[in-house]
Design a protein around this motif. Structure first.
Motif, PDB file in Angstrom:
ATOM      1  N   GLU A 380       0.758  -1.230  -0.021  1.00 30.51           N
ATOM      2  CA  GLU A 380      -0.009  -0.110   0.096  1.00 30.51           C
ATOM      3  C   GLU A 380       0.888   1.221   0.020  1.00 30.51           C
ATOM      4  OE1 GLU A 380      -2.965   0.064  -0.378  1.00 30.51           O
ATOM      5  OE2 GLU A 380      -3.493  -1.966  -0.457  1.00 30.51           O
ATOM      6  N   THR A 381       1.896   1.303   0.552  1.00 36.04           N
ATOM      7  CA  THR A 381       2.846   2.355   0.833  1.00 36.04           C
ATOM      8  C   THR A 381       3.664   2.777  -0.693  1.00 36.04           C
ATOM      9  OG1 THR A 381       3.180   2.045   2.737  1.00 36.04           O
ATOM     10  CG2 THR A 381       4.612   3.379   1.970  1.00 36.04           C
ATOM     11  N   VAL A 382       3.718   1.652  -1.438  1.00 35.14           N
ATOM     12  CA  VAL A 382       4.306   1.605  -2.771  1.00 35.14           C
ATOM     13  C   VAL A 382       3.083   2.369  -3.456  1.00 35.14           C
ATOM     14  CG1 VAL A 382       4.889   0.560  -4.978  1.00 35.14           C
ATOM     15  CG2 VAL A 382       5.870  -0.253  -2.801  1.00 35.14           C
ATOM     16  N   THR A 383       1.987   2.026  -3.297  1.00 39.34           N
ATOM     17  CA  THR A 383       0.720   2.544  -4.074  1.00 39.34           C
ATOM     18  C   THR A 383       0.740   4.132  -3.729  1.00 39.34           C
ATOM     19  OG1 THR A 383      -0.441   0.758  -4.303  1.00 39.34           O
ATOM     20  CG2 THR A 383      -1.630   2.803  -4.644  1.00 39.34           C
ATOM     21  N   THR A 384       1.188   4.614  -2.127  1.00 40.50           N
ATOM     22  CA  THR A 384       0.898   6.051  -2.134  1.00 40.50           C
ATOM     23  C   THR A 384       2.175   6.722  -2.496  1.00 40.50           C
ATOM     24  OG1 THR A 384      -0.010   5.234   0.224  1.00 40.50           O
ATOM     25  CG2 THR A 384       0.999   7.402  -0.048  1.00 40.50           C
ATOM     26  N   TYR A 385       3.233   5.902  -2.725  1.00 42.50           N
ATOM     27  CA  TYR A 385       4.503   6.775  -3.357  1.00 42.50           C
ATOM     28  C   TYR A 385       4.262   6.964  -4.912  1.00 42.50           C
ATOM     29  CZ  TYR A 385       9.263   7.881  -4.363  1.00 42.50           C
ATOM     30  OH  TYR A 385      10.423   8.612  -4.720  1.00 42.50           O
ATOM     31  N   VAL A 386       3.491   6.094  -5.655  1.00 42.22           N
ATOM     32  CA  VAL A 386       3.372   6.433  -6.811  1.00 42.22           C
ATOM     33  C   VAL A 386       2.218   7.451  -6.891  1.00 42.22           C
ATOM     34  CG1 VAL A 386       1.958   5.197  -8.950  1.00 42.22           C
ATOM     35  CG2 VAL A 386       3.569   4.044  -7.617  1.00 42.22           C
ATOM     36  N   ILE A 416       0.497  -1.808 -16.673  1.00 38.50           N
ATOM     37  CA  ILE A 416       1.974  -1.746 -17.280  1.00 38.50           C
ATOM     38  C   ILE A 416       2.656  -3.016 -16.734  1.00 38.50           C
ATOM     39  CG2 ILE A 416       3.959  -0.487 -16.845  1.00 38.50           C
ATOM     40  CD1 ILE A 416       2.369   2.060 -16.491  1.00 38.50           C
ATOM     41  N   LEU A 417       2.454  -3.477 -15.675  1.00 41.91           N
ATOM     42  CA  LEU A 417       3.184  -4.578 -15.109  1.00 41.91           C
ATOM     43  C   LEU A 417       2.815  -5.952 -15.985  1.00 41.91           C
ATOM     44  CD1 LEU A 417       5.090  -5.616 -12.690  1.00 41.91           C
ATOM     45  CD2 LEU A 417       2.704  -6.297 -11.676  1.00 41.91           C
ATOM     46  N   HIS A 418       1.788  -6.067 -16.498  1.00 38.43           N
ATOM     47  CA  HIS A 418       1.373  -7.245 -17.417  1.00 38.43           C
ATOM     48  C   HIS A 418       1.345  -6.765 -18.902  1.00 38.43           C
ATOM     49  CE1 HIS A 418       0.900  -9.656 -13.693  1.00 38.43           C
ATOM     50  NE2 HIS A 418      -0.059  -8.748 -13.152  1.00 38.43           N
ATOM     51  N   ASN A 419       1.635  -5.575 -19.192  1.00 44.32           N
ATOM     52  CA  ASN A 419       1.738  -5.113 -20.602  1.00 44.32           C
ATOM     53  C   ASN A 419       0.123  -5.410 -21.341  1.00 44.32           C
ATOM     54  OD1 ASN A 419       2.959  -3.819 -22.852  1.00 44.32           O
ATOM     55  ND2 ASN A 419       3.535  -5.944 -23.678  1.00 44.32           N
ATOM     56  N   ARG A 420      -0.706  -4.952 -20.576  1.00 47.32           N
ATOM     57  CA  ARG A 420      -2.158  -5.076 -20.566  1.00 47.32           C
ATOM     58  C   ARG A 420      -2.771  -3.876 -21.351  1.00 47.32           C
ATOM     59  NH1 ARG A 420      -4.944  -7.047 -15.614  1.00 47.32           N
ATOM     60  NH2 ARG A 420      -5.185  -4.516 -15.188  1.00 47.32           N
ATOM     61  N   MET A 461       8.882  -1.016 -11.167  1.00 44.95           N
ATOM     62  CA  MET A 461       7.739  -2.260 -11.433  1.00 44.95           C
ATOM     63  C   MET A 461       8.234  -3.503 -10.894  1.00 44.95           C
ATOM     64  SD  MET A 461       5.039  -1.134 -12.780  1.00 44.95           S
ATOM     65  CE  MET A 461       4.483   0.604 -12.850  1.00 44.95           C
ATOM     66  N   GLY A 462       9.682  -3.851 -11.365  1.00 43.66           N
ATOM     67  CA  GLY A 462      10.191  -5.073 -10.693  1.00 43.66           C
ATOM     68  C   GLY A 462       9.982  -5.306  -9.214  1.00 43.66           C
ATOM     69  N   LEU A 463       9.807  -4.084  -8.482  1.00 42.99           N
ATOM     70  CA  LEU A 463       9.735  -4.188  -7.104  1.00 42.99           C
ATOM     71  C   LEU A 463       8.279  -4.609  -6.830  1.00 42.99           C
ATOM     72  CD1 LEU A 463      10.994  -4.125  -4.174  1.00 42.99           C
ATOM     73  CD2 LEU A 463      10.561  -1.763  -4.356  1.00 42.99           C
ATOM     74  N   VAL A 464       7.586  -3.966  -7.457  1.00 43.14           N
ATOM     75  CA  VAL A 464       5.968  -3.920  -7.181  1.00 43.14           C
ATOM     76  C   VAL A 464       5.518  -5.564  -7.737  1.00 43.14           C
ATOM     77  CG1 VAL A 464       3.717  -3.675  -8.545  1.00 43.14           C
ATOM     78  CG2 VAL A 464       5.333  -1.717  -7.892  1.00 43.14           C
ATOM     79  N   ASP A 465       6.058  -6.275  -8.747  1.00 43.49           N
ATOM     80  CA  ASP A 465       5.772  -7.398  -9.147  1.00 43.49           C
ATOM     81  C   ASP A 465       6.446  -8.545  -7.776  1.00 43.49           C
ATOM     82  OD1 ASP A 465       5.202  -9.503 -10.828  1.00 43.49           O
ATOM     83  OD2 ASP A 465       7.210  -9.816 -11.506  1.00 43.49           O
ATOM     84  N   LYS A 466       7.611  -8.359  -7.410  1.00 46.50           N
ATOM     85  CA  LYS A 466       8.056  -9.111  -6.231  1.00 46.50           C
ATOM     86  C   LYS A 466       6.955  -8.997  -4.954  1.00 46.50           C
ATOM     87  CE  LYS A 466      12.921  -9.099  -7.217  1.00 46.50           C
ATOM     88  NZ  LYS A 466      14.369  -8.501  -6.696  1.00 46.50           N
TER      89      LYS A 466
END
Length: 513
Positions: A380-386, A416-420, A461-466
């Motif tokens: 959730e904090t990653v989302t807040t940072y985005v 973006i993560l899934h290139n959708r 994005m790499g971090l979000v995926d993990k």
């Protein structure tokens, strides 16, 4: 208070003590304003007399004896006269000493020692009490010390039924008090063992008329109990031990002037503090990380729960230092350094910025090994940072608004993560909402492309995926197709959280440049 005193009087107590081999002097002892009638060499005999006056029934006396203390203090009392007439004459006039030695051999003033009744005979004269002897070593090695510890513990826990214990630490080998307090702290956690008193006859504090005060140091166990519970919260974020102590009403030491029982858990301010700590712990456990000026309160917001802990700690500390009677705050004074440490750690949460609050929660969960809560806070904090990055780029998104956060930002990140390809029809968005979504996704794509261009190993994005994979694994109870080992999950959470902090530092540094 009256009921508690009646309850104590109805109980039967075991009185445990150790004896040394020294020749004890005669004193009158005083505890809570009550004295024994005649001077005695034994604080234990004095205390039994005082307790009877207070209608406290001791039905068994348990004594720890070394071989020497058995012979010189228990069976009989041998007083060594280091400055006897014999010794003085031997030093000053050796010739005269030789001429009179045989004639005065049996005179008391000539002897190196005098003999009196031992504690055994004194207690037998008091009557109405069972005597139990435990033979112990001299305690001259670590092995012997542990043997003494074990014998203290075994003697108490081997009893059937409820054991109400009094321990007298006045006499015996100097390490006995430390061994006893340590053993008592462990064994009192057994259901049928109650440590009611820890007595100490303070010869060093005797009055001019040779009245020796007896102190009750039961508060030492209470301090250990409270400090351990506070440390559990400070080190592991667990508040349950504190709440349990408060519920059970752990008693403070008896007031040495009145003998009335104190109970800090009955203090409204102390209750408020324990409640605040418990609420903070629960807000962490349930992931109440969001701060909203208009809607948040201390029960649904970690930052406000932390602020309440800070506020109540300040009140408790100020209250304790303002008290005039030192006897009233003896228990809390040793706890103040721990409370101050907790205050410092809580102050780190007292912010109005959701991103800063999130970072602190992630760190807390990492330090306290709260992996599941930490992963939730991290994602959730990653989302807040985005959201923060987008606002810095001039794209207005509201981090606390569900539509902006979930429907716009999170779905843009996932796309973006899934290139959708996220079409308006697929998302079922209005034209205005889809326009905002497209703008957000476009700006995020620029950040992703820039990272690829710089060939960065650590990318958003790499971090979000993990993080998403890790949180998905832990939230599916081990039933996911790629379920990790427990230690791998813990280590990966720690790596991801540290990588996120590193990524933020890098972004902020580049932005300043």
């Amino acid at each position: 208070m009256e009921n508690k005193n009646v309850e104590r009087q109805q109980k039967k107590y075991k009185y445990m003590t150790a004896l040394g081999a020294g020749g004890y002097q005669e004193f009158v002892y005083e505890y809570c304003g009550v004295r024994n009638e005649n001077a005695t060499r034994f604080v234990q005999a004095a205390m039994l007399e005082i307790l009877r006056k207070k209608e406290i029934v001791v039905d068994e006396f348990i004594v720890l004896l070394t071989e020497r203390s058995r012979n010189e203090t228990w069976e009989k009392t041998i007083i060594r006269q280091s400055n006897s007439i014999k010794e003085r004459l031997k030093k000053k006039n050796p010739e005269l000493f030789k001429s009179v030695e045989s004639e005065l051999e049996y005179d008391d003033c000539w002897k190196d020692t005098k003999e009196y009744d031992g504690l055994k005979a004194v207690l037998e004269n008091l009557g109405g009490i069972t005597l139990t002897v435990i033979d112990i070593s001299d305690g001259k090695s670590i092995d012997e010390q542990w043997d003494i510890y074990q014998k203290i513990s075994n003697e108490i826990v081997s009893r059937e039924g409820e054991v109400n214990l009094i321990f007298d630490i006045t006499n015996g080998f100097r390490t006995i008090p430390m061994l006893a307090v340590s053993a008592l702290d462990c064994i009192r956690r057994i259901e049928n063992v109650n440590v009611e008193y820890i007595f100490y006859g303070a010869m060093e504090a005797k009055s001019d008329d040779k009245i020796v005060p007896v102190f009750d140091f039961t508060m030492l166990l209470d301090v250990m109990e409270w400090s351990q519970a506070l440390r559990m919260f400070q080190d592991y974020g667990i508040s349950e031990p504190l709440c349990e102590i408060a519920r059970n009403g752990i008693e403070e030491s008896k007031n040495s002037k009145t003998g009335d029982l104190k109970n800090i858990s009955e203090s409204d301010t102390w209750k408020e503090l324990i409640g605040a700590i418990d609420t903070f712990s629960k807000t962490i456990e349930t992931g109440r990380g969001k701060y909203d000026k208009t809607r948040s309160n201390k029960e649904n917001c970690i930052a406000l729960a932390a602020l309440e802990v800070v506020r109540t700690i300040d009140i408790v500390i100020d209250m304790e230092f303002e008290k005039e009677n030192v006897l009233e705050n003896t228990l809390l004074i040793p706890l103040i350094p721990i409370l101050e440490q907790i205050r410092v750690s809580m102050q780190e949460f007292v912010k109005e910025d959701n991103f800063e609050i999130g970072l602190q929660i992630i760190k807390w969960c990492r330090d306290k090994k709260k992996v599941q809560q930490g992963l939730t806070a991290l994602e959730e904090t990653v989302t807040t940072y985005v959201c923060k990055l987008l606002n810095d780029l001039g794209v207005g998104v509201d981090e606390v608004n569900k539509n902006d956060r979930m429907d716009i930002v999170n779905k843009a990140v996932t796309g973006i993560l899934h290139n959708r390809k996220d079409t308006r029809n697929k998302l079922k968005y209005s034209e205005e909402k889809y326009e905002r979504f497209t703008k957000v996704k476009g700006e995020l794509k620029k950040i992703v492309d820039e990272q690829k261009h710089k060939n960065k190993e650590l990318t958003l994005m790499g971090l979000v995926d993990k993080i998403k994979k890790l949180r998905n694994d832990i939230n599916h109870f081990g039933f996911s197709s790629k379920s990790n080992q427990c230690n791998d999950i813990i280590e990966e959470f720690e790596r991801c959280s540290l990588d996120f902090e590193k990524l933020v530092c890098t972004y902020e540094s580049e932005k300043r440049e």
